[in-house]
Design a protein around this motif. Structure first.
Motif, PDB file in Angstrom:
ATOM      1  N   GLY A 134      41.825  52.880  35.589  1.00 16.78           N
ATOM      2  CA  GLY A 134      42.462  53.099  37.216  1.00 16.78           C
ATOM      3  C   GLY A 134      40.812  53.442  37.695  1.00 16.78           C
ATOM      4  N   ASP A 135      39.175  52.793  37.011  1.00 18.29           N
ATOM      5  CA  ASP A 135      38.508  52.301  37.169  1.00 18.29           C
ATOM      6  C   ASP A 135      37.999  51.395  37.997  1.00 18.29           C
ATOM      7  N   SER A 136      38.304  49.917  37.900  1.00 15.96           N
ATOM      8  CA  SER A 136      38.341  49.197  38.311  1.00 15.96           C
ATOM      9  C   SER A 136      39.577  48.368  38.612  1.00 15.96           C
ATOM     10  N   TRP A 137      39.112  47.048  39.046  1.00 15.13           N
ATOM     11  CA  TRP A 137      40.004  46.051  39.699  1.00 15.13           C
ATOM     12  C   TRP A 137      40.599  44.900  39.727  1.00 15.13           C
ATOM     13  N   ARG A 138      41.457  44.185  39.435  1.00 11.86           N
ATOM     14  CA  ARG A 138      41.003  42.771  39.608  1.00 11.86           C
ATOM     15  C   ARG A 138      41.224  42.087  40.541  1.00 11.86           C
ATOM     16  N   ILE A 139      41.306  41.220  41.886  1.00 18.11           N
ATOM     17  CA  ILE A 139      42.329  40.823  42.555  1.00 18.11           C
ATOM     18  C   ILE A 139      42.382  39.496  42.255  1.00 18.11           C
ATOM     19  N   PHE A 140      43.706  38.858  42.595  1.00 15.73           N
ATOM     20  CA  PHE A 140      43.892  37.418  42.499  1.00 15.73           C
ATOM     21  C   PHE A 140      44.597  36.710  43.514  1.00 15.73           C
ATOM     22  N   CYS A 141      44.329  35.836  44.338  1.00 14.05           N
ATOM     23  CA  CYS A 141      44.942  35.205  45.331  1.00 14.05           C
ATOM     24  C   CYS A 141      45.649  34.013  45.636  1.00 14.05           C
ATOM     25  N   TYR A 142      46.430  33.329  45.477  1.00 12.74           N
ATOM     26  CA  TYR A 142      47.605  32.882  45.076  1.00 12.74           C
ATOM     27  C   TYR A 142      46.731  31.668  46.521  1.00 12.74           C
ATOM     28  N   LYS A 143      46.179  30.505  45.955  1.00 11.75           N
ATOM     29  CA  LYS A 143      45.440  29.800  46.968  1.00 11.75           C
ATOM     30  C   LYS A 143      46.353  28.595  47.680  1.00 11.75           C
TER      31      LYS A 143
END
Length: 146
Positions: A134-143
């Motif tokens: 839970g220390d890091s996050w990755r965010i992906f955006c559908y373009k």
């Protein structure tokens, strides 16, 4: 708990997928969205067991109450089902079934309009992935949204 930030409640294609996910209640319950993102959406009130839960909406005699209609939405229903329109919050409360949970919102006056005067909204989809600790996050955006 990170899955609480996903709101797929009114997207039929994703709601059908959610049926197969563990913890899908976090994807479908409109009251969870209010708890998480209440400051980023229209003022929303809750009805549980036939009574207001949390702050109640303004009284029926208030001028703002009569300025636009009110929507009563069953918290665990999707695909545009179980949405009713009333003149006042008290009418919403009167029509709420005692064994169901609801969110209540007033119609938005002066919504954003496109250049040709039509109502519009913007949707985009994000995938948020947390590391196991839970220390890091990755965010992906559908373009290629619509």
């Amino acid at each position: 708990e990170s899955r609480r930030i996903v709101d797929l409640a009114d997207e039929p294609q994703f709601s059908r997928v959610a049926m197969y996910l563990k913890g899908r209640a976090f994807l479908e319950d409109k009251t969870k969205v209010v708890e998480l993102a209440g400051g980023h959406m229209p003022e929303t009130y809750r009805i549980e067991q036939g009574a207001w839960k949390g702050p109640a909406p303004p009284a029926d005699g208030d001028e703002e109450v009569l300025a636009a209609c009110w929507f009563l939405k069953q918290a665990d229903r999707n695909w545009g089902t179980s949405i009713f329109c009333f003149r006042t919050p008290s009418e919403c409360l009167k029509h709420a079934e005692k064994d169901s949970r609801y969110v209540v919102q007033q119609h938005i006056r002066d919504p954003a309009l496109s250049e040709d005067g039509r109502k519009c909204h913007i949707k985009f989809y994000l995938l948020v992935v947390a590391a196991a600790n839970g220390d890091s996050w990755r965010i992906f955006c559908y373009k290629d949204g619509y």
